[in-house]
Design a protein around this motif. Structure first.
Motif, mmCIF file in Angstrom:
data_model
loop_
_atom_site.group_PDB
_atom_site.id
_atom_site.type_symbol
_atom_site.label_atom_id
_atom_site.label_comp_id
_atom_site.label_asym_id
_atom_site.label_seq_id
_atom_site.Cartn_x
_atom_site.Cartn_y
_atom_site.Cartn_z
ATOM 1 N N GLN A 278 0.832 -1.206 0.000
ATOM 2 C CA GLN A 278 0.000 0.000 0.000
ATOM 3 C C GLN A 278 0.867 1.257 0.000
ATOM 4 N N LYS A 279 1.958 1.203 0.738
ATOM 5 C CA LYS A 279 2.852 2.368 0.822
ATOM 6 C C LYS A 279 3.451 2.659 -0.555
ATOM 7 N N ALA A 282 0.803 3.968 -3.004
ATOM 8 C CA ALA A 282 0.417 5.358 -2.722
ATOM 9 C C ALA A 282 1.541 6.312 -3.133
ATOM 10 N N THR A 288 -4.794 3.831 -3.809
ATOM 11 C CA THR A 288 -4.950 2.837 -2.748
ATOM 12 C C THR A 288 -5.502 1.584 -3.397
ATOM 13 N N CYS A 289 -4.850 0.466 -3.146
ATOM 14 C CA CYS A 289 -5.295 -0.776 -3.790
ATOM 15 C C CYS A 289 -6.410 -1.423 -2.966
ATOM 16 N N ASP A 290 -7.492 -1.794 -3.645
ATOM 17 C CA ASP A 290 -8.566 -2.503 -2.922
ATOM 18 C C ASP A 290 -8.864 -3.836 -3.624
ATOM 19 N N CYS A 294 -5.871 -7.484 -1.006
ATOM 20 C CA CYS A 294 -5.741 -6.402 -0.016
ATOM 21 C C CYS A 294 -6.922 -6.404 0.946
#
Ligand SMILES: C[S@@+](CC[C@H](N)C(=O)[O-])C[C@H]1O[C@@H](n2cnc3c(N)ncnc32)[C@H](O)[C@@H]1O
Length: 392
Positions: A278-279, A282, A288-290, A294
């Motif tokens: 995620q870091k 971003a 933001t990965c969904d 995740c």
């Protein structure tokens, strides 16, 4: 709305929240090649300013293939040992395009520039990219327009690098007949950051089994693949293959997918943990990965596990550990866990992650023959070939 390309296995569409995306326009098979793409721009990943003691590059500055001792190695008449070519024809091609008179002079001036010497590798490689991109505007304006059409706007955190590189190039090697602006420099660097693919040095040269990035390329179709932390396709490059198309990349399906499914790559090795993924997404890609993985891993307990390094600093743990495997299996056997669909989560790692030490490459089957899927899987990092195992 989808714009279907009838000749293609993939259609380019727009998906809300994800921008442009490539979608299967028919059912796709494991191992199937879904894209071969040629770069509009390739540039070296080596530092621009190298210590005087270091040997010259061991690859051709035009085609990026390894310079063998039997090759008819030729150097640029102007910058001599700094740029080597595997044959007179590569030198001729380069002087007409990627190593034009302006590029040769610009790189020479940058190499002599005291303010670039202390800069980190990343900044020096960005300088190489900008010279290559401005040269593209001069030598192939159509491809330059394609580059400008890619995703990437620049962000305030990139401002110091943009400012430094823009002032440097404008003052010591401005491109002829091209008006440079800081906005253009910022946009180009952002497009490079979001869209460049690393091309790996060939496997045969790596004593330790690790491959390093030799060059970066911008690919006009592959740049539309979005990211998924459990990708259904992965890309391969073969820099030392026959000249002409050796900088092409190939994207192969990891497993079967139905028509209409989005085809995604992973933008980094699949073993990274949730927090690190995620870091990176971003900071480097601005989203933001969904994805399904995740959604499941967001609830795991060790996402922010701290590691104390040798200097006593607290760092975030980057890779998944054995507990993660157990949590993953638990998630997969729990029917409602995070919307996992018909492609189980743990199974991916077992079957499609390379088991060679510290490789973390992804395996995809070799292309199917006569419609039958291959039982041999190839790692896209170390090149290891592994026989498939039947998993019920
Ligand atoms: C290489 S481009 C991919 C193509 C891009 N969607 C476009 O419209 O050109 C990378 C960018 O796509 C978007 N992207 C990629 N994967 C995504 C995802 N899983 N969710 C949301 N956005 C994503 C992000 O904006 C990222 O910076």
């Amino acid at each position: 709305m989808m714009t279907a390309d009838s000749e293609s296995l993939l259609s380019l569409g727009e998906i809300q929240g994800r921008g442009r995306a490539l979608v299967a326009s028919q059912p796709l098979k494991a191992g199937q090649i879904v894209l071969k793409d040629s770069p509009i721009l390739v540039y070296s990943a080596l530092p621009l300013v190298r210590p005087q003691s270091s040997a010259s590059a061991s690859y051709c500055d035009n085609c990026f293939r390894t310079l063998s001792s039997s090759a008819n190695v030729t150097s640029c008449p102007s910058c001599s040992h700094h740029h080597l070519f595997c044959s007179p024809s590569c030198l001729t091609m380069a002087t007409a395009a990627s190593h034009s008179t302006w590029v040769c002079q610009a790189l020479s001036r940058l190499r002599d520039c005291p303010s670039l010497v202390p800069q980190p590798l990343e900044r020096q490689v960005q300088a190489r990219f900008l010279i290559a991109a401005y040269n593209l505007a001069l030598t192939c304006p159509g491809h330059f327009q394609v580059l400008l059409s890619l995703q990437g706007q620049g962000s305030p955190s990139d401002a110091p690098a943009v400012q430094f590189l823009h002032s440097l190039i404008s003052s010591i090697c401005p491109p002829p007949s091209l008006s440079l602006s800081i906005e253009l420099t910022a946009a180009l660097l952002a497009k490079d950051k979001l869209n460049a693919f690393g091309l790996m040095a060939p496997i045969s040269l790596q004593q330790d089994g690790q491959r390093s990035v030799r060059a970066y390329g911008i690919y006009p179709k592959a740049c539309f693949f979005n990211h998924d932390c459990l990708p259904n396709a992965c890309r391969f490059d073969y820099l030392d293959s026959a000249p002409g198309q050796n900088t092409d990349i190939t994207v192969r399906m990891i497993h079967d997918v139905p028509q209409g499914r989005e085809i995604c790559l992973s933008y980094f090795p699949v073993n990274l943990n949730y927090y690190t993924r995620q870091k990176r997404l971003a900071e480097d890609y601005g989203f933001t990965c969904d994805c399904d993985r995740c959604k499941v891993e967001a609830n795991w307990s060790d996402n922010e596990a701290d590691v104390i390094d040798d200097n006593g600093n607290v760092e975030k743990e980057e890779v998944m550990d054995e507990d993660s495997d157990e949590q993953m299996i638990a998630s997969d056997t729990d029917g409602d866990a995070g919307g996992v669909d018909d492609f189980p989560h743990a199974y991916f790692f077992f079957r499609y992650m390379c088991s060679h030490e510290n490789c973390w490459g992804t395996l995809a089957p070799l292309p199917p023959s006569d419609d039958a899927s291959s039982k041999v899987l190839e790692c896209n990092v170390c090149g290891n070939l592994k026989n498939d195992i039947d998993v019920c």
